[in-house]
Design a protein around this motif. Structure first.
Motif, PDB file in Angstrom:
ATOM      1  N   ASN A 270       0.809  -1.219   0.000  1.00 16.08           N
ATOM      2  CA  ASN A 270       0.000   0.000   0.000  1.00 16.08           C
ATOM      3  C   ASN A 270       0.841   1.268   0.000  1.00 16.08           C
ATOM      4  OD1 ASN A 270      -2.610  -1.237   0.041  1.00 16.08           O
ATOM      5  ND2 ASN A 270      -2.146  -1.889   2.111  1.00 16.08           N
ATOM      6  N   TRP A 271       2.136   1.168  -0.172  1.00 19.49           N
ATOM      7  CA  TRP A 271       3.001   2.338  -0.208  1.00 19.49           C
ATOM      8  C   TRP A 271       3.137   2.839  -1.643  1.00 19.49           C
ATOM      9  CZ3 TRP A 271       7.575   1.261   3.657  1.00 19.49           C
ATOM     10  CH2 TRP A 271       7.053   1.237   4.949  1.00 19.49           C
ATOM     11  N   ILE A 272       2.910   4.112  -1.833  1.00 22.04           N
ATOM     12  CA  ILE A 272       2.939   4.718  -3.165  1.00 22.04           C
ATOM     13  C   ILE A 272       4.316   4.570  -3.800  1.00 22.04           C
ATOM     14  CG2 ILE A 272       2.783   6.912  -4.420  1.00 22.04           C
ATOM     15  CD1 ILE A 272       0.547   7.664  -2.377  1.00 22.04           C
ATOM     16  N   GLY A 273       5.361   4.885  -3.062  1.00 19.45           N
ATOM     17  CA  GLY A 273       6.711   4.819  -3.631  1.00 19.45           C
ATOM     18  C   GLY A 273       7.050   3.436  -4.158  1.00 19.45           C
ATOM     19  N   PHE A 274       6.752   2.419  -3.381  1.00 20.14           N
ATOM     20  CA  PHE A 274       7.030   1.045  -3.808  1.00 20.14           C
ATOM     21  C   PHE A 274       6.221   0.697  -5.057  1.00 20.14           C
ATOM     22  CE2 PHE A 274       6.167  -3.536  -3.708  1.00 20.14           C
ATOM     23  CZ  PHE A 274       7.459  -4.020  -3.733  1.00 20.14           C
ATOM     24  N   ASN A 275       4.958   1.068  -5.075  1.00 14.54           N
ATOM     25  CA  ASN A 275       4.107   0.755  -6.220  1.00 14.54           C
ATOM     26  C   ASN A 275       4.495   1.558  -7.456  1.00 14.54           C
ATOM     27  OD1 ASN A 275       1.857  -1.285  -5.606  1.00 14.54           O
ATOM     28  ND2 ASN A 275       2.078  -0.073  -3.745  1.00 14.54           N
ATOM     29  N   LEU A 276       4.967   2.792  -7.280  1.00 17.87           N
ATOM     30  CA  LEU A 276       5.499   3.554  -8.414  1.00 17.87           C
ATOM     31  C   LEU A 276       6.687   2.824  -9.026  1.00 17.87           C
ATOM     32  CD1 LEU A 276       5.449   7.292  -7.255  1.00 17.87           C
ATOM     33  CD2 LEU A 276       4.286   6.340  -9.246  1.00 17.87           C
ATOM     34  N   ARG A 277       7.563   2.343  -8.162  1.00 15.56           N
ATOM     35  CA  ARG A 277       8.751   1.620  -8.628  1.00 15.56           C
ATOM     36  C   ARG A 277       8.359   0.340  -9.372  1.00 15.56           C
ATOM     37  NH1 ARG A 277      14.176   1.804  -9.883  1.00 15.56           N
ATOM     38  NH2 ARG A 277      15.003  -0.255  -9.583  1.00 15.56           N
ATOM     39  N   MET A 278       7.415  -0.398  -8.824  1.00 15.22           N
ATOM     40  CA  MET A 278       6.972  -1.640  -9.472  1.00 15.22           C
ATOM     41  C   MET A 278       6.329  -1.337 -10.826  1.00 15.22           C
ATOM     42  SD  MET A 278       7.937  -4.029  -7.442  1.00 15.22           S
ATOM     43  CE  MET A 278       7.005  -5.497  -7.803  1.00 15.22           C
ATOM     44  N   ALA A 279       5.522  -0.276 -10.885  1.00 15.58           N
ATOM     45  CA  ALA A 279       4.881   0.106 -12.142  1.00 15.58           C
ATOM     46  C   ALA A 279       5.927   0.549 -13.162  1.00 15.58           C
ATOM     47  CB  ALA A 279       3.855   1.211 -11.900  1.00 15.58           C
ATOM     48  N   GLN A 280       6.923   1.319 -12.707  1.00 14.38           N
ATOM     49  CA  GLN A 280       7.975   1.777 -13.614  1.00 14.38           C
ATOM     50  C   GLN A 280       8.749   0.583 -14.168  1.00 14.38           C
ATOM     51  OE1 GLN A 280      11.586   1.855 -13.380  1.00 14.38           O
ATOM     52  NE2 GLN A 280      11.704   2.982 -15.288  1.00 14.38           N
ATOM     53  N   GLU A 281       9.087  -0.355 -13.315  1.00 17.21           N
ATOM     54  CA  GLU A 281       9.818  -1.549 -13.765  1.00 17.21           C
ATOM     55  C   GLU A 281       8.999  -2.336 -14.783  1.00 17.21           C
ATOM     56  OE1 GLU A 281      12.900  -2.706 -13.168  1.00 17.21           O
ATOM     57  OE2 GLU A 281      13.434  -1.047 -11.865  1.00 17.21           O
ATOM     58  N   ALA A 282       7.711  -2.518 -14.503  1.00 18.36           N
ATOM     59  CA  ALA A 282       6.853  -3.288 -15.405  1.00 18.36           C
ATOM     60  C   ALA A 282       6.693  -2.592 -16.748  1.00 18.36           C
ATOM     61  CB  ALA A 282       5.483  -3.522 -14.765  1.00 18.36           C
ATOM     62  N   THR A 283       6.500  -1.266 -16.732  1.00 12.72           N
ATOM     63  CA  THR A 283       6.330  -0.554 -18.000  1.00 12.72           C
ATOM     64  C   THR A 283       7.633  -0.507 -18.792  1.00 12.72           C
ATOM     65  OG1 THR A 283       6.656   1.622 -16.968  1.00 12.72           O
ATOM     66  CG2 THR A 283       4.390   0.857 -17.199  1.00 12.72           C
ATOM     67  N   PHE A 284       8.769  -0.379 -18.095  1.00 16.01           N
ATOM     68  CA  PHE A 284      10.050  -0.374 -18.794  1.00 16.01           C
ATOM     69  C   PHE A 284      10.308  -1.737 -19.445  1.00 16.01           C
ATOM     70  CE2 PHE A 284      14.658  -0.622 -19.275  1.00 16.01           C
ATOM     71  CZ  PHE A 284      14.902   0.570 -19.937  1.00 16.01           C
ATOM     72  N   GLU A 285       9.996  -2.811 -18.743  1.00 16.39           N
ATOM     73  CA  GLU A 285      10.178  -4.154 -19.308  1.00 16.39           C
ATOM     74  C   GLU A 285       9.307  -4.345 -20.545  1.00 16.39           C
ATOM     75  OE1 GLU A 285      12.240  -6.812 -18.854  1.00 16.39           O
ATOM     76  OE2 GLU A 285      13.339  -5.353 -17.648  1.00 16.39           O
ATOM     77  N   ALA A 286       8.060  -3.883 -20.474  1.00 17.08           N
ATOM     78  CA  ALA A 286       7.162  -4.007 -21.622  1.00 17.08           C
ATOM     79  C   ALA A 286       7.691  -3.195 -22.808  1.00 17.08           C
ATOM     80  CB  ALA A 286       5.751  -3.555 -21.241  1.00 17.08           C
TER      81      ALA A 286
END
Length: 164
Positions: A30-46
């Motif tokens: 539920n932490w924004i920073g962690f979820n931003l990082r996960m989203a950034q990693e996923a979008t960069f991989e895609a």
């Protein structure tokens, strides 16, 4: 998807086999920073998968775009605009120059400074990468929702501008 919106991730051992149950993210879920990082990693991989279709490194897209939109930009200006420190931008620029995508010229008034411009090959590469990026953005729009895009971008820009 797990209850907190994160995909359940299975821990893996050295041989790649499952080492236990799904990872417990605890408060990170539920932490924004962690979820931003996960989203950034996923979008960069895609985006990486898309850009590999044309044989290009996705990390070069922003650099080429900034140089194309700001002819004669200095490496220092480029590092500020891209949010990266100068020491990490220099090898990227050197790679682009070596590959003939960017032209680097010394500034007469300051022999330590360089001005950057795209070459014809750099412009062609940027066209190809932009095509990949547009397809990638359409996928993100489908996830975020076209109606939410403007608000989502505004929130991301607000975070970038006001954090720290």
């Amino acid at each position: 998807m797990a209850k907190n919106g994160l995909a359940a991730r299975v821990r893996r051992g050295k041989n790649g086999e499952a080492a236990g149950g799904p990872v417990n993210f605890g408060p990170l879920g539920n932490w924004i920073g962690f979820n931003l990082r996960m989203a950034q990693e996923a979008t960069f991989e895609a985006f990486s998968r898309r850009s590999l279709e044309i044989g290009e490194n996705p990390g070069r897209f922003a650099t080429l775009t900034l140089i194309a939109r700001n002819p004669g930009i200095s490496q220092t200006e480029l590092s500020h605009a891209s949010g990266r420190d100068k020491s990490s931008v220099t090898p990227v620029v050197e790679d682009l120059v070596r590959r003939g995508l960017v032209e680097r010229k010394r500034v007469n008034s300051d022999r330590r400074a360089y001005r950057l411009n795209l070459t014809a090959a750099g412009r062609k590469t940027l066209v190809d990468l932009t095509r990949c990026a547009r397809r990638h953005e359409r996928n993100l729009d489908a996830i975020i929702g076209r109606g939410e895009r403007k608000r989502f971008l505004a929130t991301l820009k607000k975070i970038a501008a006001q954090i720290g």
